[in-house]
Scaffold this active site. Structure first.
Site, PDB file in Angstrom:
ATOM      1  N   ASP A   1       0.872  -1.166   0.000  1.00 31.85           N
ATOM      2  CA  ASP A   1       0.000   0.000   0.000  1.00 31.85           C
ATOM      3  C   ASP A   1       0.920   1.230   0.000  1.00 31.85           C
ATOM      4  OD1 ASP A   1      -2.067   1.794   0.085  1.00 31.85           O
ATOM      5  OD2 ASP A   1      -3.156   0.798   1.712  1.00 31.85           O
TER       6      ASP A   1
HETATM    7  C1  BGC Z   1      -4.998   3.336   0.023  1.00 33.09           C
HETATM    8  C2  BGC Z   1      -5.077   2.347  -1.121  1.00 33.09           C
HETATM    9  C3  BGC Z   1      -4.933   3.081  -2.422  1.00 33.09           C
HETATM   10  C4  BGC Z   1      -3.625   3.849  -2.419  1.00 33.09           C
HETATM   11  C5  BGC Z   1      -3.378   4.598  -3.702  1.00 33.09           C
HETATM   12  C6  BGC Z   1      -3.787   4.213  -0.068  1.00 33.09           C
HETATM   13  O1  BGC Z   1      -3.846   5.245   0.861  1.00 33.09           O
HETATM   14  O2  BGC Z   1      -5.020   2.654   1.251  1.00 33.09           O
HETATM   15  O3  BGC Z   1      -6.297   1.665  -1.079  1.00 33.09           O
HETATM   16  O4  BGC Z   1      -5.002   2.180  -3.493  1.00 33.09           O
HETATM   17  O5  BGC Z   1      -3.645   4.775  -1.355  1.00 33.09           O
HETATM   18  O6  BGC Z   1      -4.250   5.648  -3.840  1.00 33.09           O
END
Ligand code: BGC
Length: 840
Positions: free
Chosen positions: A270
């Site tokens: 993530d």
């Molecule tokens: C989120 C993810 C997301 C990523 C990119 C993160 O803060 O938890 O679900 O895909 O950001 O935007």
């Protein structure tokens, strides 16, 4: 009836049968568990020799494929990995997300995934995925950062709207369908967030303490189903699991994902969830996103002998294998054209199918002609549509009608539909009498300013940058909603139009995560942010407004407030309007978003008081909910009807009006339990949620959601699986037999009412007497979705997979033998048929 089941099945059979949970015979007989092969439509004859490619890559090039970087031609998507052009390895663009493609351009805003979950329809999940898959490719994306399939454990968790409910079997069936839809269009799907990422508060650090059985039975099945469906990528979660970050967890990333499930794709972290270089890579985390903060050092680690290059090769191979599988190597494949009309059709169909009729006393819904001749509609989300949730799942639709407009359009001539906000989210510009301000343009000299109110024709020049500083003094003591409203701010993660009170930032327009930006725009189309604060009469409070504009768009900024008096007036106006009307319709909302959980289960912004006042004024009141998850309903007994529309996407207004007016009957079912009281929750103790000392103890074990309510005999407000229809259904003729290692459960469902409608019959399985491990009284074991005309009766067959008869113990799945009850019903608490079987 006694049935002998064959316990001697291989793990492969078990996995196949897990997939078969989705193979609901009556609905989707075409569904078969397809191994992780090539996606549909991959051009033939371009198979790249991945190993040969690997041999030609320098170490530096290999490492560059294992972390993100800055996109020289960004389309506003979340991630980018530069390719190796000299070898035909393309750059990769990765976009969110769960309800549509999140880039700077507009895209189809589908209903929130929780609405999809309410359909209980893997086939609709496939079509949902196909819309995003095609559009993602058309918009220049290669990887989608979706679906999210973390189980809803905490009903106030900020991202519940993005996920697929509280039941692992339901979520598994839907996530598999959605992945097939996305990848069938050639876009690589990323199932997220692996694993046990079930709430937002302290999500980046929290240590989830969870036992292996609970992980296997509750939190992992949807991820396993995603792997079975051939998902190309997995996103490792922020949190720790049993003391180890999920993004460097050998047991999760290698032991389970690779060794047991044989996942052939790659794992990415993530965003900013990687905490080490070599240890994370060795644990099985292949790609650091969005930048190479840690992985940028992998080449040096190899050079110094700390890391074997073969570990780097393994990770790179996983990425290349997927790029090859999706036809992206050696020149790529043509991109489709967007299909906004097709996307809109599917968005509407799913908004209709996922709507849940929670209550309908005196059959108030659908509204009749007489109601429409004198209807009062209340609520800000009736006039300004709440299309979707916030954070990284936010999608910009090309347009979205408001429910009020859709109602008036569909009701047609002869109708009289009046509206009042009831809840004032917008307020009025803070008057000069309450402000002592000086305003300065960047580089300029401060000058006295009366107010901050630059909208429409009074907007500030595009690209300019301003600060207002001074004090704010309330005329009377009370709770004020202080609002900062704006448009034309420079895009920024933290928002570029902000309000600070007493040195604390309390509102930020357009911040992606947090910042208190509302998902509901003002009537003039401004983004609205802020907080409720206590102000004492005559006490001057330091205040600052700052705004930086983007070139090309005028900068609009307004400092507004909702005074205690205005709040009361809005409530009184709504109740007065409702009083003489034939019927009243209140639209209520909450705003789910990433990065923070809801502070409480109650509806925000004093909405309970407004609904209570309207219901007291009009005995024929219906409530339409635009919430992403359960809310408390102290006014329940006073209203006739409640229609849960969730965040219904860009076509949500049309779907809402269609259902309210009887153009279709609601047929969705709750994928999550609605509790009557916060203290009834399995996560009511602070050690369980939000955790104590940085640890969240999942001590409720497998008793998540309805399993907890059933085990403890607690009456929920609305149970899992609940959902009414305008018509009625009758169940009969249950027969259960052994089939394929599991059970085949068949029965009839008849439509005995006057409307065409959809029913979702659900099969639940009880534990054997004296169960070997604590088991819930009932667990969902299969379901179907059937559409029936008035008077029609249908034989429904539901396959219960072997896995539903098993529990996790001592490192393997084991049959729970003995006499077990099969229940069939219309919800987890409306069980109509039962039969005992003996599992041997
Ligand atoms: C989120 C993810 C997301 C990523 C990119 C993160 O803060 O938890 O679900 O895909 O950001 O935007």
């Amino acid at each position: 009836m006694a049935e002998a089941l064959n316990p001697s099945l291989t793990r492969r059979d078990a996995a196949r049968l897990l997939g078969a949970a989705a193979a609901v015979a009556a609905v989707s007989s075409r569904w078969t568990a397809r191994p992780a092969g090539r996606p549909a439509g991959r051009p033939a004859g371009r198979r790249a020799d991945v190993d040969a490619l690997l041999r030609q890559l320098t170490l530096k090039e290999k490492v560059s494929l294992l972390h993100g970087g800055a996109d020289p031609a960004s389309k506003g998507q979340a991630g980018y990995v530069p390719g190796v052009p000299r070898l035909g390895i393309p750059e990769i663009r990765l976009a969110d997300g769960p309800a549509g493609v999140r880039v700077t351009a507009s895209a189809t805003a589908l209903p929130a995934p929780v609405a999809l979950a309410s359909t209980f329809a893997p086939d609709l999940a496939r079509r949902f995925g196909a819309v995003i898959g095609r559009e993602g490719r058309a918009l220049g994306m290669d990887v989608l950062l979706s679906p999210m399939t973390n189980i809803i454990r905490v009903p106030q968790a900020g991202r519940n709207f993005e996920t697929l409910g509280e039941d692992p079997l339901l979520a598994a069936a839907l996530v598999a369908g959605e992945i097939r839809g996305i990848q069938g269009e050639g876009l690589i799907a990323t199932v997220k967030h692996y694993a046990a990422n079930n709430f937002e508060n302290a999500r980046q650090t929290i240590d989830v303490k969870v036992d292996e059985r609970t992980l296997r039975e509750i939190y992992l099945p949807p991820f396993e189903a995603a792997v079975q469906a051939g998902v190309g990528a997995v996103m490792a979660a922020y949190n720790h699991v049993n003391g180890v970050y999920a993004a460097e967890h050998p047991h999760l990333l290698t032991g389970i994902l690779r060794d047991e499930w044989h996942f052939g794709g790659w794992v990415m972290s993530d965003w900013f969830a990687t905490h080490s270089g070599a240890p994370a890579l060795t644990a099985g985390m292949d790609m650091e996103m969005p930048f190479g903060v840690n992985y940028g050092g992998l080449a040096a680690a190899v050079a110094s002998g700390q890391l074997a290059e073969s570990v780097v090769d393994t990770a790179v191979r996983r990425v290349l294998v997927q790029l090859d599988r999706f036809g992206l190597l050696g020149g790529g494949r043509p991109r489709p054209s967007p299909d906004p009309a097709g996307g809109a059709r599917t968005a509407k169909e799913i908004a209709l199918a996922g709507a849940v009729l929670l209550r309908n006393e005196r059959d108030l819904l659908p509204l009749g002609r007489a109601d429409l001749a004198d209807l009062v509609v209340i609520g800000p989300t009736a006039a300004g549509p709440l299309v979707g949730g916030g954070g990284s799942a936010r999608v910009i639709p090309a347009s979205a009608e408001s429910p009020l407009t859709a109602l008036r359009r569909q009701a047609g001539p002869g109708s009289r539909i009046r509206w009042a906000t009831g809840v004032d989210l917008e307020g009025v510009p803070v008057p000069a009498s309450a402000l002592a301000l000086r305003r300065a343009q960047r580089g300029g000299t401060p000058q006295a300013a009366a107010q901050v109110d630059h909208t429409g024709a009074d907007a500030l020049p595009a690209g300019s940058s301003w600060t207002w500083t001074g004090t704010l003094t309330a005329p009377e003591t009370g709770d004020y909603d202080l609002r900062i409203q704006g448009a034309g701010g420079v895009p920024s993660f933290n928002g570029s139009i902000s309000l600070t009170l007493d040195g604390v930032k309390i509102g930020s327009v357009g911040a992606l995560i947090g910042g208190n930006s509302s998902l509901i725009a003002t009537s003039g189309g401004l983004t609205n942010a802020g907080a409720t604060v206590r102000l004492e009469a005559g006490v001057a409070r330091p205040v600052t407004v700052a705004a930086t504009g983007v070139p090309g768009t005028p900068l609009q900024v307004r400092l507004a407030w909702v005074t205690p008096r205005r709040r009361q007036e809005a409530l009184r106006e709504a109740a007065a309007l409702a009083k003489g009307a034939r019927a009243a319709l209140v639209f209520a909302f909450n705003e789910g978003t990433e990065g923070a959980d809801r502070a409480a289960l109650a509806l925000p912004n004093g909405q309970d008081a407004v609904i209570g006042a309207v219901a007291a004024a009009n005995a024929r009141t219906a409530v339409v909910l635009n919430t992403g998850d359960p809310v408390l309903m102290p006014w329940l007994g006073g209203v006739c009807s409640i229609l849960q529309m969730w965040y219904p996407g860009q076509e949500g207004a049309d779907a809402t009006a269609t259902l309210l007016l009887g153009g279709a009957s609601p047929g969705g079912k709750l994928p999550v339990t609605f509790p009557a009281r916060a203290e009834d929750l399995p996560t009511a103790q602070p050690e369980r949620y939000p955790g104590v000392g940085g640890v969240a103890d999942y001590g409720e074990g497998v008793l998540v959601g309805y399993r907890h309510f059933d085990a403890h005999g607690i009456e929920p407000l609305f149970p899992f699986g609940h959902g009414l229809s305008y018509t009625r259904f009758q169940y009969g003729g249950l027969s259960v037999r052994a089939a394929g290692g599991g059970l085949s459960v068949s029965f009839t469902v008849a439509n005995t009412g006057r409307w065409a409608g959809v029913e979702v019959p659900q099969v639940y399985l009880g534990p054997p007497p004296g169960p070997p491990v604590p088991m819930p009284p009932r667990a969902l074991a299969g379901f179907a979705r059937v559409r029936l005309s008035p008077g029609e009766r249908r034989l429904v067959a539901v396959a219960v997979p072997l896995r539903a008869l098993q529990y996790w113990s001592d490192g393997r799945w084991t049959l729970a033998r003995g006499r077990r009850t099969v229940h069939v019903g219309s919800s987890s608490r409306d069980l109509r048929l039962r039969q005992d079987v003996t599992v041997r």
